[in-house]
Design an enzyme around this catalytic site. Structure first.
Site, PDB file in Angstrom:
ATOM      1  N   LYS A   1     -11.106  -0.574   6.892  1.00 59.90           N
ATOM      2  CA  LYS A   1      -9.835  -0.450   7.598  1.00 59.90           C
ATOM      3  C   LYS A   1     -10.148   0.044   9.016  1.00 59.90           C
ATOM      4  O   LYS A   1     -10.936   0.981   9.188  1.00 59.90           O
ATOM      5  CB  LYS A   1      -8.957   0.553   6.851  1.00 59.90           C
ATOM      6  CG  LYS A   1      -7.686   0.986   7.562  1.00 59.90           C
ATOM      7  CD  LYS A   1      -6.988   2.048   6.700  1.00 59.90           C
ATOM      8  CE  LYS A   1      -5.738   2.590   7.382  1.00 59.90           C
ATOM      9  NZ  LYS A   1      -5.067   3.619   6.545  1.00 59.90           N
TER      10      LYS A   1
ATOM     11  N   GLU B   1       0.880  -1.173   0.000  1.00 57.45           N
ATOM     12  CA  GLU B   1       0.000   0.000   0.000  1.00 57.45           C
ATOM     13  C   GLU B   1       0.913   1.217   0.000  1.00 57.45           C
ATOM     14  O   GLU B   1       1.559   1.516   0.993  1.00 57.45           O
ATOM     15  CB  GLU B   1      -0.897  -0.002   1.233  1.00 57.45           C
ATOM     16  CG  GLU B   1      -1.749   1.249   1.377  1.00 57.45           C
ATOM     17  CD  GLU B   1      -2.406   1.361   2.744  1.00 57.45           C
ATOM     18  OE1 GLU B   1      -2.540   2.493   3.257  1.00 57.45           O
ATOM     19  OE2 GLU B   1      -2.772   0.311   3.317  1.00 57.45           O
TER      20      GLU B   1
ATOM     21  N   ARG C   1       1.149  10.244   0.482  1.00 58.26           N
ATOM     22  CA  ARG C   1       1.627  11.358   1.309  1.00 58.26           C
ATOM     23  C   ARG C   1       2.875  12.012   0.736  1.00 58.26           C
ATOM     24  O   ARG C   1       3.401  12.966   1.317  1.00 58.26           O
ATOM     25  CB  ARG C   1       1.909  10.866   2.734  1.00 58.26           C
ATOM     26  CG  ARG C   1       0.661  10.537   3.526  1.00 58.26           C
ATOM     27  CD  ARG C   1       1.009  10.189   4.966  1.00 58.26           C
ATOM     28  NE  ARG C   1       1.618   8.866   5.081  1.00 58.26           N
ATOM     29  CZ  ARG C   1       2.358   8.475   6.106  1.00 58.26           C
ATOM     30  NH1 ARG C   1       2.627   9.322   7.080  1.00 58.26           N
ATOM     31  NH2 ARG C   1       2.848   7.249   6.156  1.00 58.26           N
TER      32      ARG C   1
END
Length: 320
Positions: free
Chosen positions: A129, A41, A45
């Site tokens: 999640k 993943e 950012r």
């Protein structure tokens, strides 16, 4: 469940990666793949995230690469166009979730309370999640939320390490755990990709928890089987226990009353998660004989044999 999420469930661990430099994408993907976790993943950012996903998706087409920390629909499009196969967001933004659902893009939004979970159900999701996992109450919180929402499954991320990994994965409502301990910023920054491979491999080994359960010996008939079991009993004090098809001497020796699989017999290896073990071994080129699968009353697979023998012994896996 979506096929991508099913694959994530079989992998068990999703490395959560922050990449600052595009040139680290290929050696990182190589380290994870060779370490036994062809999955990542890549968090959105950093400015390198989109191109890193594009490179990994191109150079490692069999790798399951997704985009994390996705905050806008524009980022969804950029990630998917770059090759991301799934989307992860830190919170539940209905607009982003609806956008992904309408386009058939697997998304697991961050949820940390019942209200979030109810929104996810309303939006048609089966997996969310749980973030930030440890800070939001950890496994106890997940178990509490899972009780009223019995169809919802979780992928906790945040504070997951090799020390608490198994406690999370043992809960059946958890499909996998997201973690960054094997891909820490320091390891990537220092180009320690061999170390990343080693830690990743250790994580997979710990997750699967392989251990020798017993050795099976083929006897020609029940009389011979009893004689062999008696030898082990007399030599080592292993108590004999009669079964329908075999006689055990202690826990580690099984003597078959008639010849079974394997030239000499069989070796039983127990694992924490049988289906995950099958998936990981198949990715290494190991084949299984599906006709040997055994299931419990809940139709959960409990055992299966490998196709090939090892040194004249058949090998089968057992669910612990």
């Amino acid at each position: 469940m979506d096929k991508v999420l099913e694959q994530i469930q079989k992998l068990g661990i999703v490395p959560v990666v922050k990449l600052d430099n595009i040139e680290d994408a290929i050696p990182l993907a190589k380290a994870l793949t060779e370490g036994g976790l062809p999955c990542a993943e890549i968090t959105f950012r950093t400015d390198a995230a989109e191109e890193a996903i594009r490179i990994i998706a191109s150079e490692f087409p069999d790798m399951l690469v997704g985009a994390g920390t996705v905050l806008t629909t524009e980022q969804v499009d950029r990630a998917v166009n770059a090759g991301a196969k799934f989307i992860v967001s830190p919170g539940l933004n209905p607009r982003i979730v609806r956008y992904c659902v309408e386009k058939g893009i697997p998304i697991t939004p961050g949820c940390s309370n019942p209200s979030d979970v109810e929104q996810a159900i309303e939006l048609g999701l089966e997996v969310v999640k749980f973030f930030p996992a440890e800070a939001a109450g950890g496994l106890n919180m997940i178990k509490a939320m899972a009780a009223p929402y019995h169809k919802m499954k979780f992928m906790p991320t945040g504070g997951i390490t090799e020390k608490n990994l198994l406690s999370y994965l043992d809960f059946p409502k958890i499909i996998a755990c997201g973690g960054s301990w094997m891909v820490s910023e320091a390891l990537i920054e220092n180009k320690e990709f061999d170390k990343i491979k080693e830690i990743t491999k250790d994580a997979v080994v710990k997750m699967l928890g392989f251990e020798l359960r017993h050795i099976g010996i083929n006897a020609q008939n029940e009389t011979e089987a009893d004689s062999i079991a008696t030898v082990f009993q007399n030599l080592f004090g292993f108590t004999k226990k009669m079964g329908n098809a075999s006689i055990f001497a202690g826990l580690g020796i099984e003597v078959m009353k008639t010849p079974y699989l394997g030239q000499h017999g069989h070796i039983a290896i127990a694992t924490n998660y049988l289906d995950r073990a099958i998936y990981h071994l198949e990715s290494c080129g190991i084949s299984f004989d599906e006709t040997t699968s055994k299931y419990d009353s809940a139709n959960k697979r409990t055992a299966i044999y490998l196709k090939d023998e090892v040194a004249g012994y058949a090998v089968h896996l057992l669910q612990k």
